[in-house]
Design a protein around this motif. Structure first.
Motif, PDB file in Angstrom:
ATOM      1  N   LEU A  22       0.833  -1.209   0.000  1.00  0.00           N
ATOM      2  CA  LEU A  22       0.000   0.000   0.000  1.00  0.00           C
ATOM      3  C   LEU A  22       0.866   1.256   0.000  1.00  0.00           C
ATOM      4  N   PHE A  23       1.970   1.201   0.714  1.00  0.00           N
ATOM      5  CA  PHE A  23       2.833   2.383   0.749  1.00  0.00           C
ATOM      6  C   PHE A  23       3.383   2.700  -0.643  1.00  0.00           C
ATOM      7  N   VAL A  24       3.958   1.677  -1.287  1.00  0.00           N
ATOM      8  CA  VAL A  24       4.551   1.950  -2.599  1.00  0.00           C
ATOM      9  C   VAL A  24       3.451   2.266  -3.624  1.00  0.00           C
ATOM     10  N   GLY A  25       2.294   1.612  -3.471  1.00  0.00           N
ATOM     11  CA  GLY A  25       1.196   1.848  -4.417  1.00  0.00           C
ATOM     12  C   GLY A  25       0.530   3.210  -4.241  1.00  0.00           C
ATOM     13  N   TRP A  26       0.289   3.571  -2.987  1.00  0.00           N
ATOM     14  CA  TRP A  26      -0.523   4.760  -2.734  1.00  0.00           C
ATOM     15  C   TRP A  26       0.209   5.865  -1.998  1.00  0.00           C
ATOM     16  N   LYS A  33       3.920   8.301  -7.634  1.00  0.00           N
ATOM     17  CA  LYS A  33       4.082   7.228  -8.611  1.00  0.00           C
ATOM     18  C   LYS A  33       5.304   7.418  -9.522  1.00  0.00           C
ATOM     19  N   ALA A  34       5.492   8.630  -9.997  1.00  0.00           N
ATOM     20  CA  ALA A  34       6.617   8.855 -10.916  1.00  0.00           C
ATOM     21  C   ALA A  34       7.933   8.568 -10.202  1.00  0.00           C
ATOM     22  N   GLU A  35       7.973   8.966  -8.933  1.00  0.00           N
ATOM     23  CA  GLU A  35       9.207   8.733  -8.174  1.00  0.00           C
ATOM     24  C   GLU A  35       9.443   7.243  -7.943  1.00  0.00           C
ATOM     25  N   VAL A  36       8.354   6.526  -7.651  1.00  0.00           N
ATOM     26  CA  VAL A  36       8.473   5.082  -7.445  1.00  0.00           C
ATOM     27  C   VAL A  36       9.008   4.413  -8.704  1.00  0.00           C
ATOM     28  N   LEU A  37       8.425   4.773  -9.847  1.00  0.00           N
ATOM     29  CA  LEU A  37       8.838   4.117 -11.084  1.00  0.00           C
ATOM     30  C   LEU A  37      10.305   4.408 -11.371  1.00  0.00           C
ATOM     31  N   TRP A  54       3.081  -3.426 -12.387  1.00  0.00           N
ATOM     32  CA  TRP A  54       3.617  -3.617 -11.021  1.00  0.00           C
ATOM     33  C   TRP A  54       2.893  -2.704 -10.029  1.00  0.00           C
ATOM     34  N   ILE A  55       2.756  -1.441 -10.398  1.00  0.00           N
ATOM     35  CA  ILE A  55       2.067  -0.505  -9.499  1.00  0.00           C
ATOM     36  C   ILE A  55       0.612  -0.949  -9.296  1.00  0.00           C
ATOM     37  N   PHE A  56       0.003  -1.409 -10.371  1.00  0.00           N
ATOM     38  CA  PHE A  56      -1.386  -1.857 -10.260  1.00  0.00           C
ATOM     39  C   PHE A  56      -1.503  -3.014  -9.246  1.00  0.00           C
ATOM     40  N   ILE A  57      -0.566  -3.951  -9.365  1.00  0.00           N
ATOM     41  CA  ILE A  57      -0.610  -5.090  -8.432  1.00  0.00           C
ATOM     42  C   ILE A  57      -0.441  -4.592  -6.993  1.00  0.00           C
ATOM     43  N   LEU A  58       0.492  -3.666  -6.806  1.00  0.00           N
ATOM     44  CA  LEU A  58       0.725  -3.182  -5.438  1.00  0.00           C
ATOM     45  C   LEU A  58      -0.469  -2.380  -4.917  1.00  0.00           C
ATOM     46  N   PHE A  68      -4.225  -5.548  -6.497  1.00  0.00           N
ATOM     47  CA  PHE A  68      -4.307  -7.006  -6.440  1.00  0.00           C
ATOM     48  C   PHE A  68      -3.717  -7.582  -5.146  1.00  0.00           C
ATOM     49  N   ALA A  69      -2.470  -7.212  -4.854  1.00  0.00           N
ATOM     50  CA  ALA A  69      -1.812  -7.826  -3.687  1.00  0.00           C
ATOM     51  C   ALA A  69      -2.543  -7.492  -2.381  1.00  0.00           C
ATOM     52  N   PRO A  70      -2.888  -6.205  -2.142  1.00  0.00           N
ATOM     53  CA  PRO A  70      -3.585  -5.917  -0.886  1.00  0.00           C
ATOM     54  C   PRO A  70      -4.924  -6.647  -0.773  1.00  0.00           C
ATOM     55  N   VAL A  71      -5.683  -6.664  -1.882  1.00  0.00           N
ATOM     56  CA  VAL A  71      -6.993  -7.316  -1.810  1.00  0.00           C
ATOM     57  C   VAL A  71      -6.818  -8.819  -1.554  1.00  0.00           C
TER      58      VAL A  71
END
Ligand code: PFF
Length: 449
Positions: free
Chosen positions: A400-404, A408-412, A426-430, A433-436
């Motif tokens: 959740l931290f990396v996703g939200w 986003k630009a910095e993460v990528l 990858w961001i979508f999964i974080l 998908f992964a949290p859910v």
């Protein structure tokens, strides 16, 4: 923000970092824990969910940990404080340090068993217990009050010794030779085990799912916990290791290599253990002693088996050591920064506390076996809380931290993906998908769905 903090220890080479991360991932989890949890959870259906958890949840979170660590250049708590000052994400860091204490406390008990078996093979291997068989021997050993504690202490002393000397000198080198040797040995033993007559049953058990077990919510939680445990995920071990990296390493390749090696290792270990389990009529759900009962049977049957036993338990102990080191390093890196302790002081002090914390887990097999918490002995309780609860919750917060919680630009950019389709997946999964998935597995485990 600079990617390299002046004065911070660094890996010697790209290979050094990957080997250290692999050394953390590959350990007792791939052989001892994988075998007994797979055995207890019914085999193939569990294995399938485990692999799905690795691919769809594990690898993306592994990438997230590397990315956080390298960008923040700090320990697991400090990384969140650096990237998101004053925000509650740091909870993942605190949980991570707690998990390091808990996991290493019982991990060292099992690593101690491995060391004990290694030494037994100097004098021809473990004897048969008075109750008969290697099961009897194992039972007598782990229930004795003092012996396992001595070996647990010795293991902790080695672990402290390596962390004491420091990440680069202590951790990088040992993995280069010993891990490939263990891989070769496990492959050879799997080949031998398959000649013992239990192969058909083993392959069925491992690869032909009994779909009805997919209705058991505990299988999902067990698979999720095993995926996190085996990948060293959810508690910042890989954030900490990532923090000793500079920018000239490519993270996605490293993440995929670590996860693939770790998973292949576990599957081959399964092919080593289960044919023998069936050939010797051992119950697959025998519990944490499974490999310690099955392997001596294999060695007993082999020409030169004592030498194989000696080599195997040596290399297994070494693999446990490189994982134990990464567990201790999480706590040591945190205490060094937080209290301005020297590495030496932190390693000795925390190592000692963890040894003390592990004593009840060891005694829970013997004189404290009456202590049962929700049907679990002390050892199982520690393992359950850390592996099946803390690690997935830590992973959930990291995702959740990396996703939200992070731009986003910095993460990528920080991840080396850049603004590519795969980076966006990858961001979508974080984000979703992964949290859910983790959340649903929790809900089903507590019986809400
Ligand atoms: N991954 C290690 C194993 O499979 O043995 C155990 C482990 C190490 C778990 C480091 C968690 C961790 F942070």
């Amino acid at each position: 923000m600079s990617d390299l903090k002046v004065g911070r220890e660094q890996w010697g080479s790209r290979l050094g970092f990957i080997l250290a991360a692999m050394g953390s991932a590959v350990g007792l989890g791939n052989i001892w824990r994988f075998a007994y949890v797979t055995g207890e959870s019914g085999g193939a259906a569990f294995l399938l969910i485990y692999i799905l958890c690795i691919l769809a949840i594990g690898v993306p979170i592994l990438m997230a940990e590397f990315t956080i660590g390298r960008r923040a250049q700090s320990d697991v708590v400090g990384s969140f404080e650096t990237l998101a000052p004053g925000k509650p994400w740091v909870l993942a860091g605190i949980l991570g340090v707690a998990s390091a204490f808990i996991i290493l406390s019982f991990y060292s008990v099992v690593a101690g068993w491995s060391l004990h078996y290694f030494v037994q093979y100097f004098t021809g291997g473990p004897s048969l217990g008075t109750e008969g068989g290697y099961g009897g021997y194992f039972g007598e050993f782990i229930t004795s009050p003092l012996q396992p504690l001595i070996w647990q202490f010795i293991f902790m002393a080695f672990t402290v010794g390596i962390v004491y000397v420091g990440v680069k000198k202590g951790i990088e080198k040992s993995n280069k030779i010993l891990m490939p040797l263990l891989a070769v040995l496990v492959i050879v033993l799997a080949g031998y085990s398959m000649t013992l007559g239990g192969t058909r049953e083993a392959l069925n058990f491992l690869f032909s799912p009994d779909w009805s077990s997919l209705r058991d919510p505990e299988v999902y939680l067990a698979a999720l916990g095993q995926a996190f445990f085996s990948l060293s995920l959810g508690m910042g071990a890989l954030i900490t290791y990532g923090s000793y990296l500079s920018k000239d390493h490519k993270l996605p390749g490293a993440a995929v290599s670590v996860a693939s090696l770790d998973t292949v290792f576990a599957i081959i270990a399964g092919l080593m253990i289960f044919p023998a389990v069936f050939a010797f009529g051992i119950a697959p759900d025998d519990g944490p002693g499974l490999v310690f009962v099955t392997l001596p049977e294999i060695f007993d049957n082999m020409t030169g088996g004592v030498l194989f036993g000696l080599a195997f338990f040596f290399l297994l102990s070494a693999a446990a050591l490189s994982s134990g080191v990464s567990l201790l390093e999480v706590a040591v890196a945190y205490f060094m920064r937080k209290f301005q302790w020297s590495r030496q002081k932190a390693a000795i002090f925390i190592g000692f506390i963890i040894f003390i914390l592990g004593i009840p887990s060891s005694l829970g097999m013997g004189i404290l076996s009456d202590v049962v918490i929700f049907g679990r002995d002390i050892f199982d309780t520690m393992d359950f809380i850390a592996s099946n609860v803390f690690l997935p919750i830590g992973g959930l917060i990291i995702a959740l931290f990396v996703g939200w919680g992070w731009n986003k630009a910095e993460v990528l950019d920080a991840s080396d993906f850049g603004n590519t389709p795969i980076g966006n997946i990858w961001i979508f999964i974080l984000r979703f998908f992964a949290p859910v998935a983790i959340f649903l597995i929790f809900l089903s485990a507590i019986g809400v769905i």
